[in-house]
Design a protein around this motif. Structure first.
Motif, PDB file in Angstrom:
ATOM      1  N   VAL A 235      50.411 -23.209 -32.114  1.00 58.11           N
ATOM      2  CA  VAL A 235      52.229 -23.966 -32.513  1.00 58.11           C
ATOM      3  C   VAL A 235      51.802 -24.945 -33.254  1.00 58.11           C
ATOM      4  N   LEU A 236      52.370 -25.359 -34.091  1.00 59.54           N
ATOM      5  CA  LEU A 236      51.938 -26.272 -35.714  1.00 59.54           C
ATOM      6  C   LEU A 236      53.878 -26.414 -34.845  1.00 59.54           C
ATOM      7  N   VAL A 237      53.895 -27.959 -35.420  1.00 54.26           N
ATOM      8  CA  VAL A 237      54.847 -29.190 -35.314  1.00 54.26           C
ATOM      9  C   VAL A 237      55.067 -29.984 -36.381  1.00 54.26           C
TER      10      VAL A 237
ATOM     11  N   ALA B 235      45.331 -30.046 -41.887  1.00 60.26           N
ATOM     12  CA  ALA B 235      46.538 -29.501 -41.035  1.00 60.26           C
ATOM     13  C   ALA B 235      47.559 -29.698 -42.364  1.00 60.26           C
ATOM     14  N   CYS B 236      47.382 -30.481 -43.639  1.00 63.10           N
ATOM     15  CA  CYS B 236      48.221 -30.643 -44.836  1.00 63.10           C
ATOM     16  C   CYS B 236      48.673 -29.622 -45.578  1.00 63.10           C
TER      17      CYS B 236
ATOM     18  N   ASP C 296      44.667 -22.485 -48.600  1.00 57.50           N
ATOM     19  CA  ASP C 296      44.642 -23.334 -47.125  1.00 57.50           C
ATOM     20  C   ASP C 296      43.190 -24.106 -47.593  1.00 57.50           C
ATOM     21  N   LEU C 297      42.913 -25.122 -47.047  1.00 58.36           N
ATOM     22  CA  LEU C 297      42.225 -25.881 -46.840  1.00 58.36           C
ATOM     23  C   LEU C 297      41.508 -26.172 -45.593  1.00 58.36           C
TER      24      LEU C 297
ATOM     25  N   VAL D 248      53.058 -31.264 -40.786  1.00 56.75           N
ATOM     26  CA  VAL D 248      53.074 -31.440 -40.433  1.00 56.75           C
ATOM     27  C   VAL D 248      52.239 -32.703 -39.392  1.00 56.75           C
ATOM     28  N   LEU D 249      53.361 -32.304 -37.957  1.00 59.05           N
ATOM     29  CA  LEU D 249      52.636 -33.936 -37.127  1.00 59.05           C
ATOM     30  C   LEU D 249      51.880 -33.236 -36.096  1.00 59.05           C
ATOM     31  N   ASP D 250      51.600 -32.071 -35.433  1.00 55.37           N
ATOM     32  CA  ASP D 250      50.602 -31.508 -34.520  1.00 55.37           C
ATOM     33  C   ASP D 250      49.947 -30.053 -34.676  1.00 55.37           C
ATOM     34  N   TYR D 251      48.944 -30.304 -35.097  1.00 57.02           N
ATOM     35  CA  TYR D 251      47.836 -29.082 -35.473  1.00 57.02           C
ATOM     36  C   TYR D 251      46.504 -28.810 -34.650  1.00 57.02           C
ATOM     37  N   PRO D 252      47.373 -27.869 -33.450  1.00 56.77           N
ATOM     38  CA  PRO D 252      45.987 -28.341 -32.082  1.00 56.77           C
ATOM     39  C   PRO D 252      45.270 -28.287 -32.182  1.00 56.77           C
ATOM     40  N   GLY D 253      43.859 -28.819 -32.058  1.00 57.77           N
ATOM     41  CA  GLY D 253      42.365 -28.613 -32.378  1.00 57.77           C
ATOM     42  C   GLY D 253      42.019 -29.810 -33.729  1.00 57.77           C
TER      43      GLY D 253
END
Length: 93
Positions: free
Chosen positions: A73-75, A15-16, A10-11, A82-87
């Motif tokens: 909540v990741l979309v 988000a990738c 995990d970098l 990942v489409l959406d990673y809040p923040g």
């Protein structure tokens, strides 16, 4: 030894890399699993981070990293990216 059992990387501020455990785990809706990772910080320090993924529906996953005091909540898209990673990030069309 502190990274034993970490199958994913995990970098920090990326988000990738959250796509890796989601694709590997292949969770069904309602399933959840722990996925400890080798967490690479921006200054290249490597730490173990405990993570948990819970599949909420076809595209949404609950994500928790208690060591980092983070929940979201990741979309994801239909390919598990990942489409959406809040923040952190929102993928542009």
């Amino acid at each position: 030894p502190h990274l034993e059992g970490c199958l994913d990387v995990d970098l920090e501020v990326s988000a990738c890399t959250n796509a890796l455990p989601v694709r590997r785990l292949e969770l069904g809706v309602g399933d959840e699993a722990d996925a400890p990772a080798a967490y690479v910080r921006a200054d290249l320090r490597v730490e173990r981070v405990e993570q948990r993924y819970a599949r909420l529906d076809a595209r949404r996953y609950g994500y928790a990293a208690p060591d980092l005091d983070f929940r979201a909540v990741l979309v994801y898209d239909e390919h598990g990216l990942v489409l959406d990673y809040p923040g952190i990030a929102v993928r542009a069309a």
